[in-house]
Design a protein around this motif. Sequence first.
Motif, PDB file in Angstrom:
ATOM      1  N   ARG A 157       0.989  -1.312   0.115  1.00 48.06           N
ATOM      2  CA  ARG A 157       0.021   0.158  -0.080  1.00 48.06           C
ATOM      3  C   ARG A 157       0.758   1.375   0.021  1.00 48.06           C
ATOM      4  O   ARG A 157       0.463   2.150  -0.175  1.00 48.06           O
ATOM      5  N   LEU A 158       2.099   1.242   0.409  1.00 46.77           N
ATOM      6  CA  LEU A 158       2.995   2.276   0.569  1.00 46.77           C
ATOM      7  C   LEU A 158       4.477   1.894   0.351  1.00 46.77           C
ATOM      8  O   LEU A 158       4.717   0.750   0.659  1.00 46.77           O
ATOM      9  N   VAL A 159       5.231   2.578  -0.357  1.00 46.62           N
ATOM     10  CA  VAL A 159       6.514   2.104  -0.848  1.00 46.62           C
ATOM     11  C   VAL A 159       7.484   3.227  -0.215  1.00 46.62           C
ATOM     12  O   VAL A 159       7.073   4.629  -0.314  1.00 46.62           O
ATOM     13  N   ARG A 160       8.677   2.982   0.226  1.00 46.97           N
ATOM     14  CA  ARG A 160       9.638   4.196   0.912  1.00 46.97           C
ATOM     15  C   ARG A 160      11.035   3.678   0.555  1.00 46.97           C
ATOM     16  O   ARG A 160      11.474   2.541   0.522  1.00 46.97           O
ATOM     17  N   LEU A 161      12.018   4.740   0.157  1.00 47.32           N
ATOM     18  CA  LEU A 161      13.152   4.667  -0.201  1.00 47.32           C
ATOM     19  C   LEU A 161      13.977   5.632   0.750  1.00 47.32           C
ATOM     20  O   LEU A 161      13.794   6.699   0.970  1.00 47.32           O
ATOM     21  N   VAL A 162      14.782   5.061   1.439  1.00 48.67           N
ATOM     22  CA  VAL A 162      15.698   5.691   2.549  1.00 48.67           C
ATOM     23  C   VAL A 162      17.192   5.462   2.261  1.00 48.67           C
ATOM     24  O   VAL A 162      17.755   4.495   1.849  1.00 48.67           O
ATOM     25  N   GLU A 163      17.869   6.719   2.430  1.00 46.48           N
ATOM     26  CA  GLU A 163      19.215   6.668   2.531  1.00 46.48           C
ATOM     27  C   GLU A 163      19.847   6.844   3.499  1.00 46.48           C
ATOM     28  O   GLU A 163      19.554   7.572   4.378  1.00 46.48           O
ATOM     29  N   ILE A 164      21.013   5.990   4.000  1.00 48.67           N
ATOM     30  CA  ILE A 164      21.652   6.122   5.185  1.00 48.67           C
ATOM     31  C   ILE A 164      23.065   6.163   4.819  1.00 48.67           C
ATOM     32  O   ILE A 164      23.918   5.673   3.855  1.00 48.67           O
ATOM     33  N   GLY A 165      23.825   7.232   5.578  1.00 51.44           N
ATOM     34  CA  GLY A 165      25.402   7.556   5.835  1.00 51.44           C
ATOM     35  C   GLY A 165      25.821   7.150   6.761  1.00 51.44           C
ATOM     36  O   GLY A 165      25.527   7.252   7.820  1.00 51.44           O
ATOM     37  N   CYS A 166      26.970   6.124   6.399  1.00 55.24           N
ATOM     38  CA  CYS A 166      27.742   5.314   7.518  1.00 55.24           C
ATOM     39  C   CYS A 166      28.710   6.396   8.289  1.00 55.24           C
ATOM     40  O   CYS A 166      28.916   5.926   9.391  1.00 55.24           O
ATOM     41  N   VAL A 167      28.993   7.498   7.723  1.00 54.81           N
ATOM     42  CA  VAL A 167      30.359   7.985   8.153  1.00 54.81           C
ATOM     43  C   VAL A 167      29.648   8.981   9.211  1.00 54.81           C
ATOM     44  O   VAL A 167      30.506   9.417  10.497  1.00 54.81           O
ATOM     45  N   ASP A 168      28.548   9.332   9.220  1.00 52.51           N
ATOM     46  CA  ASP A 168      27.939  10.349  10.315  1.00 52.51           C
ATOM     47  C   ASP A 168      26.549   9.873  10.472  1.00 52.51           C
ATOM     48  O   ASP A 168      25.981  10.620  11.482  1.00 52.51           O
ATOM     49  N   ALA A 169      26.075   8.513  10.562  1.00 43.69           N
ATOM     50  CA  ALA A 169      24.941   7.996  10.885  1.00 43.69           C
ATOM     51  C   ALA A 169      23.500   8.841  10.640  1.00 43.69           C
ATOM     52  O   ALA A 169      22.830   9.026  11.069  1.00 43.69           O
ATOM     53  N   SER A 170      23.809   9.423   9.524  1.00 44.55           N
ATOM     54  CA  SER A 170      22.813  10.246   8.865  1.00 44.55           C
ATOM     55  C   SER A 170      21.757   9.573   8.178  1.00 44.55           C
ATOM     56  O   SER A 170      22.020   8.638   7.662  1.00 44.55           O
ATOM     57  N   HIS A 171      20.499  10.122   7.947  1.00 48.81           N
ATOM     58  CA  HIS A 171      19.547   9.387   7.051  1.00 48.81           C
ATOM     59  C   HIS A 171      18.724  10.537   6.284  1.00 48.81           C
ATOM     60  O   HIS A 171      18.777  11.725   6.659  1.00 48.81           O
ATOM     61  N   ARG A 172      18.225  10.057   5.376  1.00 51.36           N
ATOM     62  CA  ARG A 172      17.318  10.843   4.373  1.00 51.36           C
ATOM     63  C   ARG A 172      16.120  10.072   3.644  1.00 51.36           C
ATOM     64  O   ARG A 172      16.529   9.155   3.082  1.00 51.36           O
ATOM     65  N   VAL A 173      14.695  10.229   4.038  1.00 52.89           N
ATOM     66  CA  VAL A 173      13.853   9.803   3.148  1.00 52.89           C
ATOM     67  C   VAL A 173      13.807  10.277   1.661  1.00 52.89           C
ATOM     68  O   VAL A 173      13.388  11.608   1.566  1.00 52.89           O
ATOM     69  N   PHE A 175      12.106   8.903  -0.883  1.00 51.52           N
ATOM     70  CA  PHE A 175      10.690   8.755  -1.579  1.00 51.52           C
ATOM     71  C   PHE A 175       9.649   7.973  -0.556  1.00 51.52           C
ATOM     72  O   PHE A 175      10.015   7.069   0.161  1.00 51.52           O
ATOM     73  N   GLU A 176       8.524   8.622  -0.345  1.00 55.46           N
ATOM     74  CA  GLU A 176       7.542   7.842   0.506  1.00 55.46           C
ATOM     75  C   GLU A 176       6.134   8.222  -0.338  1.00 55.46           C
ATOM     76  O   GLU A 176       5.611   9.332  -0.320  1.00 55.46           O
ATOM     77  N   GLY A 177       5.456   7.000  -0.684  1.00 51.22           N
ATOM     78  CA  GLY A 177       4.467   7.292  -1.498  1.00 51.22           C
ATOM     79  C   GLY A 177       3.685   6.177  -1.939  1.00 51.22           C
ATOM     80  O   GLY A 177       3.898   4.968  -1.648  1.00 51.22           O
ATOM     81  N   THR A 178       2.263   6.237  -2.482  1.00 49.86           N
ATOM     82  CA  THR A 178       1.634   5.051  -2.910  1.00 49.86           C
ATOM     83  C   THR A 178       2.311   4.386  -4.133  1.00 49.86           C
ATOM     84  O   THR A 178       3.143   4.918  -4.696  1.00 49.86           O
ATOM     85  N   PRO A 179       1.768   3.043  -4.439  1.00 51.36           N
ATOM     86  CA  PRO A 179       2.579   2.407  -5.533  1.00 51.36           C
ATOM     87  C   PRO A 179       2.220   3.047  -6.568  1.00 51.36           C
ATOM     88  O   PRO A 179       3.010   3.355  -7.745  1.00 51.36           O
ATOM     89  N   GLN A 180       1.035   3.960  -6.979  1.00 53.63           N
ATOM     90  CA  GLN A 180       0.648   4.682  -8.036  1.00 53.63           C
ATOM     91  C   GLN A 180       1.671   5.693  -8.408  1.00 53.63           C
ATOM     92  O   GLN A 180       2.141   6.183  -9.394  1.00 53.63           O
ATOM     93  N   ALA A 181       1.955   6.445  -7.244  1.00 53.21           N
ATOM     94  CA  ALA A 181       2.898   7.592  -7.219  1.00 53.21           C
ATOM     95  C   ALA A 181       4.465   7.007  -7.706  1.00 53.21           C
ATOM     96  O   ALA A 181       5.068   7.798  -8.117  1.00 53.21           O
ATOM     97  N   ALA A 182       4.678   5.802  -7.163  1.00 51.85           N
ATOM     98  CA  ALA A 182       6.055   5.288  -7.637  1.00 51.85           C
ATOM     99  C   ALA A 182       5.935   5.038  -9.059  1.00 51.85           C
ATOM    100  O   ALA A 182       6.950   5.288  -9.881  1.00 51.85           O
ATOM    101  N   TYR A 183       4.782   4.422  -9.746  1.00 55.16           N
ATOM    102  CA  TYR A 183       4.807   4.134 -10.969  1.00 55.16           C
ATOM    103  C   TYR A 183       4.932   5.292 -11.894  1.00 55.16           C
ATOM    104  O   TYR A 183       5.319   5.707 -12.871  1.00 55.16           O
TER     105      TYR A 183
END
Length: 488
Positions: A157-173, A175-183
């Motif tokens: 019902r929902l897909v999300r893509l998250v990025e993680i940086g190991c050198v400083d424990a950083s993160h960033r979302v 994409f977060e949205g419905t499958p249709q938004a992803a398509y």
Amino acid sequence: MGPLHDVLDLIEFEQKSVEDALVSWRARPKRPFHPALAQWTEFAVRSYITAVAAIPAAAGVPYTEPLEPVSRLWARQRRGPLKPGNPDVYEEMVTDRRYAGHGVRELRIIRTGSVSDRPRDETEIAVAVGVLAGGSPVLSSRWRADPLTLGKSEPPRLVRLVEIGCVDASHRVLFEGTPQAAYDCYNCSVEAHIDKVITGGSYRPGEDCGGCEAVATCPEVPSRPGILGVSRSDLPRRSWSVTTGRSYRKCPARAHLEDLFLPREGTTENSEAVVRGQAVHAWIENRHRRTPQQPCTPDDIPALQGAWQCEGWAVTGLQARLGIQMIGDHALVCPLQDRLDDAEAHPERRVVVFDPDADVVVIAKTDLLYRAADRWTLRETKTSKVLGEGDLLERYPQLALAVVLARAGVLPGAEHCRVELERLTGSGPVVTELDVAAPDVVAQAQRVVKTYVAPWHADARYPAKPGKACEDCPFTRWCPDAAERGGA
């Protein structure tokens, strides 16, 4: 990143604690690892766990019920453009860390550095979320030649893509949205681009050739058995450049960690003279890239005398003034002077050649390849406050490699490409041509190249060389030998 994933697998699929997982991984590694890579891996694992704890929950997922790790890859199959030789169906797959639950599919992409280092490519994001939205679990081996066997699963019902940086424990979302938004994201940004990839295009030899299985038969990568003067070892195929050779001579561990792309502490790397040299090179390169091409003139210098920069290389004071003088001096010997209308100039062109005897891909970044009439010339440009003495091939191994490449006939030109050295110094410019047909010049060039290649080629352990090499090394943070001896 392989060791990092190995440890995270122990934590997520065998329910080990972080400390127990690290102990188990060290006791039974899937592959040999360098001590510095082990230290980096321990740091990266803890950074990943810290970053994950700070990621906000996906929409509709309670904080008390986190997503579960997924061991299977996700992939999807679709028809591509019809063309002779193309498969009817091709496959898109996502790797990295995969999680699901509560109708959510989440992919976490790991960076060795920080998420703030550079923006993630929009096309890459669109491909990932398209596969998350429409993919199925992969039941077969990802490496087999046949089409993948895909299982069945409930659509998210929902897909999300998250990025993680190991050198400083950083993160960033990302994409977060419905499958249709992803398509929609995929269809707008990716489909046409991927169709072009499927239908093929020109060959582009470069940095990635060392890991390419097709390099031995690539029509754009010439094969020259024995060009490096060493025999095949039991080690896997690798790529080598003069930069690799210089780094290895300073410290074998440093050369290896550069190949692994571990995070650097960049503030300790470059002296004022190195920065000035890079700024001068960048300035001249930009002038050589002008369209239409034109020779450099004495007026092609930075406007500010006491401080200027080019391509991120900033110089001030004496170095700024000396750099301006060098740029002005270059105009006196610019190879584009008196050029013919049909002349060509290619700044910073990469030359790639494969040595099957050594099983090594050689990558050379030339300062300038240019053609006047029917004669091609490779010119290397070096900057130095004082005009140095001694053997030029010994002093400048790039020049030695240029001679070897010219003699092997892998540079442009029906006859052997000429090789020149331009030295910009505090006392003026000096241009020296090397005779690539002279046996003694060629023999000396081959000897110099071999002295850089042979020890690196035979080494499987890459030991650290603590001491002076640690002073400007960007990897001392990860090197246990440097830390023990106060090099960090």
